[in-house]
Scaffold this motif. Structure first.
Motif: not given
Length: 234
Positions: A3, A22, A94, A98, A100, A146
């Motif tokens: 991240g 990403h 993406v 992830r 967004d 994670r």
């Protein structure tokens, strides 16, 4: 890197922070910028459509530290603007890994660019290493990446006695520092990392597991050994 934040540096413009970033396993990256970002004009005007840049990725600690960055990854490469269809396809890819909301701005005030990597440098308190794209591609996620954030947040909030027990594994100079505060910095298959916050200066220390830790149960065992056993070495 787990991240964190991203920004383009060394472009001749102020550091450009993408709305979305990403980075793939091989170091290539998908970046989404506001249409007003000055670097986009330079990318479009670059000879051959490739603009040399450096992408800086900052790895932030999973708990609230006074100096939150625990590592930096710099990827040097070339930016280009893909055609609209390719850009939409990249945005969907993406979104699958992830999600967004800013990705919905593509074509509506935001532009997607791709980064082709040439080389990379990874730096943290344990050292600095130069990496080729093939090295990045060969790397595999740590088995605990994670779980790191909730684990360490719980460790700090609910188990200060564990951090106190780990202190005996610190180098003597840090172990005996008056007023030092021990904070959890990271955990992975190799060991646990601690941030020692002293007056005016911080020190990052890795304490290796006595044995193998690739599963949650093995990690519990190794943590137990560190907490209950005397210091491994002075």
């Amino acid at each position: 890197m787990r991240g964190g934040t991203a920004g383009l540096v060394g472009t001749g413009f102020p550091q450009a922070a993408p709305l979305v970033h990403h980075v793939r396993a091989d170091g290539s990256a998908v970046l989404l910028f506001d249409d007003a970002e000055p670097v986009l004009d330079a990318v479009r005007a670059a000879p051959g459509g490739d603009f040399a840049v450096m992408l800086e990725l900052a790895d932030h600690a999973p708990v609230d530290l006074r100096e939150p960055v625990r590592g930096l990854l710099w990827i040097t490469g070339w930016l280009w603007v893909p055609d609209p269809e390719s850009a939409r396809r990249n945005a969907l890819q993406v979104a699958e890994v992830r999600p967004d909301g800013n990705l919905l701005r593509l074509g509506h005030g935001a532009t997607l660019v791709r980064l082709h990597p040439g080389s990379a440098v990874l730096s943290d308190a344990e050292g600095t290493a130069a990496l080729a794209p093939v090295d990045l591609a060969a790397a595999r996620p740590d088995p605990f990446c994670r779980y790191e954030q909730p684990w360490l947040a719980h460790l700090e909030q609910a188990h200060p006695e564990v951090l106190a027990a780990l202190a005996r594994h610190l180098p003597p100079a840090l172990r005996d520092t008056r007023g030092a505060q021990i904070r959890p910095l990271g955990v992975d298959r190799c060991g646990i990392r601690l941030r020692i916050e002293c007056t005016g200066v911080d020190h990052d220390v890795r304490i290796a597991w006595p044995g193998s830790a690739t599963t949650v149960e093995e990690l519990r065992v190794q943590m137990g050994l560190l907490v209950t056993c005397p210091a491994l070495a002075d």
